[in-house]
Write a protein that holds these residues in place. Structure first.
Motif, PDB file in Angstrom:
ATOM      1  N   ARG B 140       0.800  -1.220   0.000  1.00  0.00           N
ATOM      2  CA  ARG B 140       0.000   0.000   0.000  1.00  0.00           C
ATOM      3  C   ARG B 140       0.842   1.284   0.000  1.00  0.00           C
ATOM      4  O   ARG B 140       0.532   2.261  -0.668  1.00  0.00           O
ATOM      5  N   ARG B 156      -8.638  -4.976   5.608  1.00  0.00           N
ATOM      6  CA  ARG B 156      -9.052  -3.647   5.186  1.00  0.00           C
ATOM      7  C   ARG B 156      -7.990  -2.658   5.654  1.00  0.00           C
ATOM      8  O   ARG B 156      -7.524  -2.724   6.789  1.00  0.00           O
ATOM      9  N   MET B 157      -7.620  -1.743   4.748  1.00  0.00           N
ATOM     10  CA  MET B 157      -6.545  -0.800   5.040  1.00  0.00           C
ATOM     11  C   MET B 157      -7.084   0.620   5.025  1.00  0.00           C
ATOM     12  O   MET B 157      -8.020   0.948   4.307  1.00  0.00           O
ATOM     13  N   ASP B 158      -6.455   1.476   5.818  1.00  0.00           N
ATOM     14  CA  ASP B 158      -6.668   2.912   5.706  1.00  0.00           C
ATOM     15  C   ASP B 158      -5.273   3.535   5.821  1.00  0.00           C
ATOM     16  O   ASP B 158      -4.275   2.797   5.734  1.00  0.00           O
ATOM     17  N   GLY B 159      -5.162   4.845   5.976  1.00  0.00           N
ATOM     18  CA  GLY B 159      -3.839   5.443   6.095  1.00  0.00           C
ATOM     19  C   GLY B 159      -3.882   6.782   6.792  1.00  0.00           C
ATOM     20  O   GLY B 159      -4.929   7.447   6.816  1.00  0.00           O
ATOM     21  N   ILE B 160      -2.743   7.159   7.362  1.00  0.00           N
ATOM     22  CA  ILE B 160      -2.584   8.495   7.933  1.00  0.00           C
ATOM     23  C   ILE B 160      -2.127   9.406   6.799  1.00  0.00           C
ATOM     24  O   ILE B 160      -1.096   9.142   6.177  1.00  0.00           O
ATOM     25  N   PRO B 161      -2.870  10.473   6.503  1.00  0.00           N
ATOM     26  CA  PRO B 161      -2.488  11.334   5.367  1.00  0.00           C
ATOM     27  C   PRO B 161      -1.379  12.305   5.750  1.00  0.00           C
ATOM     28  O   PRO B 161      -1.617  13.503   5.911  1.00  0.00           O
ATOM     29  N   ARG B 163       3.226  12.760   5.275  1.00  0.00           N
ATOM     30  CA  ARG B 163       4.432  12.241   4.643  1.00  0.00           C
ATOM     31  C   ARG B 163       5.673  12.859   5.278  1.00  0.00           C
ATOM     32  O   ARG B 163       6.482  13.499   4.607  1.00  0.00           O
ATOM     33  N   PRO B 202      -6.459   9.946  13.252  1.00  0.00           N
ATOM     34  CA  PRO B 202      -5.320   9.369  12.523  1.00  0.00           C
ATOM     35  C   PRO B 202      -4.260  10.406  12.138  1.00  0.00           C
ATOM     36  O   PRO B 202      -4.159  10.819  10.986  1.00  0.00           O
ATOM     37  N   THR B 203      -3.463  10.820  13.117  1.00  0.00           N
ATOM     38  CA  THR B 203      -2.393  11.789  12.876  1.00  0.00           C
ATOM     39  C   THR B 203      -1.053  11.166  13.264  1.00  0.00           C
ATOM     40  O   THR B 203      -0.998  10.149  13.967  1.00  0.00           O
ATOM     41  N   PRO B 269       5.730   7.205  -0.675  1.00  0.00           N
ATOM     42  CA  PRO B 269       4.358   7.507  -1.086  1.00  0.00           C
ATOM     43  C   PRO B 269       3.663   6.325  -1.748  1.00  0.00           C
ATOM     44  O   PRO B 269       2.456   6.144  -1.598  1.00  0.00           O
TER      45      PRO B 269
END
Lengths: 277, 277
Positions: B140, B156-161, B163, B202-203, B269
């Protein structure tokens, strides 16, 4: 409240699709397949008393962008710089919407997850009628297959494991809203057939041949597009039409070899992403 | 049969996790969160009469790699070059397995989809006991949250936006197999608590504070790791421990500011990807 933030969103060309409308815009979407491009849109968001959106320096109204800012409950200056033309099948409106969601979440420290931001942009795009599947594809990157329609909580994605170079030429625009607003029965049947064939063998060759079949069966080919695709094929290459624009894309040097003067880029490996600090 | 093919897979540091074993390795996995790194593993696969795997020039047996080649039904020369040490919490075994799957699929024109290849690598890693969640995270990219455990068809995946830049130091290895093979009740309870807190906000800050709490509550901190994390905190930075290795990672210049001499990289990324032709 932080400073400004910037996100890059790859362009996305859909090769074929089926439309799956729903009253809930998080469930609505498309199935199909496409290719994300290293050419894309860079979006910078800065808090402002009133929302102003510019695309390549020109003030513009992009409904999905307004929708995203409204969902986030913020007003901002949104500056988008695009390497790709609007309305020609590159997913530019979806790219600006998704870039706005990612950059605004960072600039305003909203604290949403990536799936939440993708959902907002997807819903805004569906509600505006400007697209059904670009946002989830652009969030993923690579050569995305939309196996099941909808935003991240409802859809399902896969991908073609290949990263060819891509060439493209654009002869003009087609209205996504007009086509999606009309009878999509034939189009959707052709899209479902193409997806079944691609899932059986997810390769670049299969993707392009099914995209060509889809454009023909869905009666979307224009004369200029058909000629360019045939020219590439005659020169030994592999090309198809971008949905929805008068745009032809080819792998490798397909268009150059056929005597065209195309733009050149790569498949984008990543999905949409905030720029590093 | 094509020539050789090369894939890059980002390293992956898990900050916290809960273990979810299952008899079916496609369903087994972990929930948790981590960060993928621009430092990673480059894997080149070439058809060969007999399988030989090298890591940084040394012949080596990596069980998940053997598993992947077996599933694909091929024998090959696999050359992996890693910027990261094996066994120190960077997901190197998962990276080599996933890179092998992507590159072998291309070199042998197997015609699998990305999800199928990720599933093969995930299953091989779970079966070998070398990891539960690295492969899906590495596929991912970004800062992945494993919301539900398992391979692409089940998890199931999510992400912290975000970088941020990342720094890391490694004092030594810990055996993933030993820890996952023991009693994971306390660890899993701590991981579930951390995930609930991260999903709520989600930080990056929340990810690091929950990772620190997890390492403490799961009794995984070593003295050297604890000291380094405290040193970074004393210097005003933010750091945590990599699961599972004697490795400390920090955002920005956290470790440098505390007087350490860390490796530096960025959040990657993209996920794992074939190199362009």
């Amino acid at each position: 409240m932080s400073d400004d933030a910037t996100a890059f969103v790859p362009g996305h060309i859909t090769g074929f699709f089926s439309a799956h409308p729903d009253d809930d815009p998080a469930i609505a979407g498309s199935r199909g397949a496409g290719v994300t491009l290293s050419h894309g849109v860079t979006v910078t968001v800065e808090p402002a008393a009133e929302t102003v959106v510019t695309l390549d320096g020109e003030t513009i109204t992009i409904d999905p962008v307004s929708g995203v800012l409204q969902k986030l409950g913020v007003t901002a200056s949104v500056d988008a710089e695009s390497e790709l033309p609007l309305g020609s099948g590159f997913g530019v409106s979806g790219a600006v919407a998704l870039g706005t969601a990612l950059a605004a979440n960072s600039a305003f420290s909203c604290g949403h997850s990536e799936n939440e931001l993708v959902t907002m942009a997807h819903e805004a795009e569906v509600t505006a009628g400007t697209g059904l599947g670009d946002v989830v594809a652009q969030a993923r990157g690579g050569m995305p297959i939309r196996v099941e329609p909808g935003g991240p909580d409802h859809g399902r994605m896969d991908g073609i494991p290949a990263r060819p170079h891509i060439e493209y030429v654009t002869f003009g625009g087609l209205s996504t809203a007009d086509i999606l607003g009309g009878d999509t029965t034939t189009l959707t049947a052709a899209g479902e057939t193409a997806l079944d064939a691609l899932v059986e063998r997810p390769t670049v060759d299969r993707f392009l041949s099914e995209s060509r079949r889809f454009a023909r069966d869905a009666n979307l080919l224009t004369d200029r597009v058909e000629t360019a695709i045939e020219d590439v094929r005659d020169a030994g290459g592999n090309a198809a039409m971008a949905m929805l624009g008068e745009t032809v894309f080819a792998v490798g040097t397909g268009l150059s070899d056929a005597g065209y003067d195309p733009e050149r880029c790569r498949v984008h490996p990543a999905g949409a992403t905030l720029q590093s600090d």
